[in-house]
Scaffold this active site. Structure first.
Site, PDB file in Angstrom:
ATOM      1  N   HIS A  87     -10.327   3.687   4.765  1.00 46.16           N
ATOM      2  CA  HIS A  87      -8.899   3.335   4.738  1.00 46.16           C
ATOM      3  C   HIS A  87      -8.542   2.653   3.414  1.00 46.16           C
ATOM      4  CE1 HIS A  87      -5.359   2.022   7.492  1.00 46.16           C
ATOM      5  NE2 HIS A  87      -4.963   2.003   6.229  1.00 46.16           N
ATOM      6  N   HIS A 139      -5.640   2.645   0.131  1.00 46.43           N
ATOM      7  CA  HIS A 139      -4.379   3.116  -0.461  1.00 46.43           C
ATOM      8  C   HIS A 139      -4.550   3.118  -1.975  1.00 46.43           C
ATOM      9  CE1 HIS A 139      -2.112   2.979   3.324  1.00 46.43           C
ATOM     10  NE2 HIS A 139      -2.851   1.915   3.599  1.00 46.43           N
ATOM     11  N   LEU A 140      -4.513   4.309  -2.560  1.00 47.38           N
ATOM     12  CA  LEU A 140      -4.694   4.421  -4.011  1.00 47.38           C
ATOM     13  C   LEU A 140      -3.368   4.543  -4.747  1.00 47.38           C
ATOM     14  CD1 LEU A 140      -7.872   6.704  -4.183  1.00 47.38           C
ATOM     15  CD2 LEU A 140      -7.720   4.235  -4.558  1.00 47.38           C
ATOM     16  N   HIS A 183      -2.296   4.686  13.333  1.00 50.61           N
ATOM     17  CA  HIS A 183      -1.777   3.343  13.059  1.00 50.61           C
ATOM     18  C   HIS A 183      -1.043   2.936  14.340  1.00 50.61           C
ATOM     19  CE1 HIS A 183       0.632   0.377  10.474  1.00 50.61           C
ATOM     20  NE2 HIS A 183       1.319   0.418  11.610  1.00 50.61           N
ATOM     21  N   HIS A 194      -7.353  -0.145  11.704  1.00 50.62           N
ATOM     22  CA  HIS A 194      -7.183  -1.609  11.655  1.00 50.62           C
ATOM     23  C   HIS A 194      -6.852  -2.286  12.986  1.00 50.62           C
ATOM     24  CE1 HIS A 194      -3.124  -0.060  11.256  1.00 50.62           C
ATOM     25  NE2 HIS A 194      -3.224   0.148   9.957  1.00 50.62           N
ATOM     26  N   ASP A 205      -8.389  -1.198   4.306  1.00 46.78           N
ATOM     27  CA  ASP A 205      -6.922  -1.125   4.215  1.00 46.78           C
ATOM     28  C   ASP A 205      -6.450  -1.725   2.883  1.00 46.78           C
ATOM     29  OD1 ASP A 205      -4.305  -0.551   4.736  1.00 46.78           O
ATOM     30  OD2 ASP A 205      -4.089  -1.938   6.424  1.00 46.78           O
ATOM     31  N   HIS A 221      -0.077  -3.880  -4.261  1.00 49.03           N
ATOM     32  CA  HIS A 221       1.375  -3.938  -4.417  1.00 49.03           C
ATOM     33  C   HIS A 221       1.721  -4.581  -5.742  1.00 49.03           C
ATOM     34  CE1 HIS A 221       2.698  -2.347  -0.635  1.00 49.03           C
ATOM     35  NE2 HIS A 221       1.905  -3.172   0.043  1.00 49.03           N
ATOM     36  N   PRO A 281       4.179  -5.228   3.022  1.00 47.75           N
ATOM     37  CA  PRO A 281       2.952  -5.675   3.671  1.00 47.75           C
ATOM     38  C   PRO A 281       1.713  -5.028   3.049  1.00 47.75           C
ATOM     39  CG  PRO A 281       4.009  -3.986   5.005  1.00 47.75           C
ATOM     40  CD  PRO A 281       4.890  -4.192   3.793  1.00 47.75           C
ATOM     41  N   GLY A 282       0.629  -5.787   2.992  1.00 47.31           N
ATOM     42  CA  GLY A 282      -0.636  -5.225   2.530  1.00 47.31           C
ATOM     43  C   GLY A 282      -1.337  -6.152   1.567  1.00 47.31           C
TER      44      GLY A 282
END
Lengths: 308, 459
Positions: free
Chosen positions: B67, B69-70, B188, B241, B337, B341, B355-356
């Site tokens: 998990h 995020h690229l 999710h 998650h 995850d 950002h 979020p993140g």
């Protein structure tokens, strides 16, 4: 003294009492022909309002002006904010202008806390989202003290939309600090989870207004927005008014000395009947007057007026 | 990628990893050539090989993240495939599964192939794209799952992560459809109506802070529905998650019934709690008392959006239940995850922040902090099992002759204080800034080539 006033939790009993006592001095001043004090001459107070709130803004403006501060009103509408300026850039701008205090009203909970990271001056929370409104709690405590002679030991019922109320949160914190017993009353959908322990241990919850009234010294009615019924918090305005509105018959169940408060603006006929709002128990107009004295006291003490 | 090993051992370059502790064994030498581990034993001949001194280091199978995020394509200011790959390698990863919520969304063969190709060009980890379940993540109709499966990216995991596949009929169809190519739906789990406007975990802290709550039941209700759907249609389900004690109980029940369900937990849900949103970091369990400092105490004025994440940080009781479930195997894997950002998306009011949080470069340290030096468990939850779920046959394998040399070397004695400015990620939103965490990645090998040496990325 404090640097900022962000939350009712920032105030211990001694500080809160000092503010209320100072507000009493300020109130005496208001009775004089010349209402102005030179205490904050040359200091700059910015009213930074991201939400419309004429009564709170005017109250802070009057308070700052009576202390001879320079007041700058900065409202989000028609300003750089409506052009997409971030809170940080607005903060840096105010910082560069040398603001000694920023009074902020903002729709996002915690925005005053975030602002406090970026400016050297004092930050006063004038209402943030569904979080807090600490000067409202101070003026409410001031009003109770002036009507009933004390705050400690009072039974205070706070009635209505507690979930979305910044007034309720600040009042629960401050009243507990000052030794009052608070009971939150409303439909279960409008009482936030874990409220009994989240703010102050000993906070009570009731879903039955009629059961609470006979022993209440103070009933504080909260504004309930009619739009809430669209989100199924309650079925209709009429049903809400029947179960949780304060009308004449309910008011007569209160002890003789009990007072009725409302932070305004009211929905007459929804949470409070006109008969109650206009009765001698009602402190609603006094609250507005007291608001100016309390905000003068807060500005005076936060900006070190005492040392000058 | 790597040169053929056919025709003997005259392949260059060759690495001799000297004295590494392998999981379940003592110090040993590992000879790496032609992309694979060629020999394992003591006193191996170093002739012609570059020697990597691994005295005191632990050799793990390269970590695999299900998990990640690229952000590329679309938000290259926050992360690129290359910068995220570098962050992954530095975190000990040799493979990452790239989530589909890019812009454009990875819902076609073209986009997943683009991400896959960018990953190969960066060459720092194997980037395995995840495909969207629905067109544009809109939750209305299925994306061309088969086309993505048949593409060069060979997609096997499908997820609308960031959004829940909330429509039960659509979820059923997706679970059924991917059986044709042994796919898995990674859900999710968030009932959207129960989380409208939600800002943080619903509980005492959200009440105190006046932030709209994200109730645990919004996750648990979807997981309960989905395990029943997966059982009904006999499909594989993966839960992203997992964050609540109640979700663990739903999963325990489903696994006992034989449902083909796996689940992941993030490092941050194991270590941090909702109290930190109010500006108070609390200790969770005894593990933190030892190797981790900067554990308990006050953190700023509260409302720091670096701690805003979805699902939100939960209570200490939830974190404790997640740890137990991870040890027990009810939760199968740790997944980061990793969610970079840009600064302006975090330096603002809590309600307006995205979020993140970052995860790749700190995951192993957080797990060491949470679990201690339980190397076999760490290898199982962070490498072998995630590789199996993703179908990455070259990954998640302990070093042995003939096995692809995807390895990471960890110094368990090292301590480091997390500095957001030193991250290889393009973003800075780590929730561990200023905390001192155990362990350091010294070297990572991808298909026999080092991507990290002496704690630094080779490129």
């Amino acid at each position: 003294m404090l640097k900022h006033l962000l939350s009712g939790a920032d105030l211990d009993a001694a500080t809160a009492t000092l503010i209320l006592d100072t507000a009493g001095e300020m109130a005496r001043l208001a009775g004089r022909e010349v209402k102005k004090l030179p205490a904050l001459r040359g200091r700059t107070v910015v009213n930074l309002f991201y939400e419309d709130s004429t009564r709170t803004r005017i109250s802070f403006e009057a308070a700052a002006k009576r202390l001879s501060a320079d007041v700058i009103n900065f409202s989000a509408k028609g300003s750089s904010v409506s052009k997409g300026e971030s809170l940080k850039d607005t903060a840096l701008t105010l910082q560069a202008m040398g603001a000694d205090a920023v009074v902020i009203r903002h729709p996002a909970s915690g925005a005053p806390h975030t602002l406090a990271n970026w400016i050297d001056g004092s930050v006063l929370n004038a209402g943030d989202g569904t979080h807090e409104h600490p000067t409202q709690a101070l003026l409410d405590a001031y009003t109770m003290r002036s009507r009933l002679g004390r705050v400690a030991g009072l039974s205070v019922a706070v009635v209505g939309d507690v979930l979305h109320s910044r007034v309720a949160r600040s009042n629960v914190l401050l009243l507990a600090t000052l030794g009052a017993k608070v009971t939150l009353v409303g439909p279960p959908t409008l009482i936030p989870v874990d409220i009994g322990t989240a703010l102050a241990p000993g906070t009570e919850v009731s879903y039955d207004l009629d059961a609470v009234l006979p022993t209440a010294d103070v009933v504080m009615m909260l504004r309930v927005q009619r739009e809430r019924m669209a989100d199924s918090y309650f079925p209709s305005a009429r049903e809400y008014a029947r179960r949780y509105g304060l009308d004449g018959p309910r008011m007569r169940r209160l002890p003789d000395h009990a007072i009725v408060m409302h932070p305004g603006p009211m929905n007459r006929g929804m949470e409070i009947a006109p008969e109650v709002a206009d009765s001698s128990r009602s402190t609603i107009v006094e609250q507005v007057t007291n608001g100016v004295s309390v905000r003068m006291a807060v500005l005076y003490l936060l900006l070190g007026g005492m040392d000058r | 990628m790597s040169k053929s090993t056919v025709g003997g051992d005259q392949v260059t370059p060759t690495y001799l990893i000297r004295g590494a502790r392998v999981v379940g064994g003592g110090p040993t030498d590992l000879l790496v050539a032609g992309g694979v581990v060629t020999r394992v034993g003591s006193g191996l001949d170093a002739r012609g090989a570059t020697v990597v001194d691994a005295d005191g280091l632990v050799a793990l199978p390269g970590l695999v993240d299900l998990h990640t995020h690229l952000r590329e394509p679309g938000r290259e200011d926050a992360e690129t495939v290359e910068s995220g790959s570098r962050a992954a390698a530095l975190g000990g990863y040799t493979a990452v599964c790239a989530m589909a919520n890019t812009s454009p969304v990875a819902d076609t063969a073209g986009v997943v192939e683009q991400v896959w190709r960018l990953g190969r060009e960066a060459g720092l980890v194997d980037v395995q794209p995840i495909g969207a379940v629905t067109v544009g993540l809109a939750g209305e109709r299925l994306a061309e799952l088969g086309a993505m499966a048949d593409s060069a990216a060979r997609v096997r995991i499908f997820s609308d992560d960031g959004h829940c596949v909330a429509d039960p009929r659509l979820m059923r169809r997706a679970l059924e459809y991917v059986k044709a190519f042994d796919g898995v739906i990674a859900q999710h789990a968030e009932e959207p109506r129960l989380t409208e406007g939600a800002q943080m975990h619903e509980g005492e802290v959200s009440t105190r802070l006046g932030l709209t709550g994200w109730p645990a039941v919004a996750e648990e209700a979807i997981i309960a529905r989905d395990v029943l759907l997966a059982e009904h249609v006999g499909s594989r389900l993966h839960v992203c998650h997992l964050s609540t004690a109640g979700s663990v109980e739903v999963l325990r029940h489903a696994k006992a019934r034989g449902v083909r369900v796996t689940a992941e937990v993030t490092p941050h849900h194991l270590l941090l709690t909702d109290e930190i949103v109010g500006g108070r970091r609390e200790l969770v369990g005894p593990a933190l008392a030892g190797p981790t400092s900067g554990g308990a105490g006050t953190v700023g004025t509260g409302y720091d959006p670096v701690f805003k994440v979805n699902p939100p940080l939960r209570t200490a009781a939830d974190a404790a239940a997640l740890r137990e479930a991870l040890i027990e195997g009810i939760i199968d894997v740790v997944a980061t995850d990793h969610a970079p950002h840009a600064l302006e998306d975090k330096e603002c009011e809590w309600a307006y922040a995205r979020p993140g949080m970052l995860g790749l470069e700190t995951a192993l340290s957080v797990l060491l902090s949470v679990l201690g030096e339980r190397w076999d468990l760490i290898a199982e939850r962070m490498s072998r099992t995630p590789a199996r779920i993703a179908g990455l046959v070259e990954h998640g394998r302990d070093p042995a002759p003939g096995v692809p040399a995807n390895l990471t070397l960890v110094d368990p004695a090292a301590r480091r204080t997390v500095d957001p400015g030193e991250m290889a990620s393009r973003s800075r939103n780590t929730p561990y800034a200023g905390m001192t965490l155990p362990g350091r990645i010294v070297a990572t090998f991808l298909a026999g080539e080092p991507t990290v040496l002496d704690g630094k990325a080779v490129r």
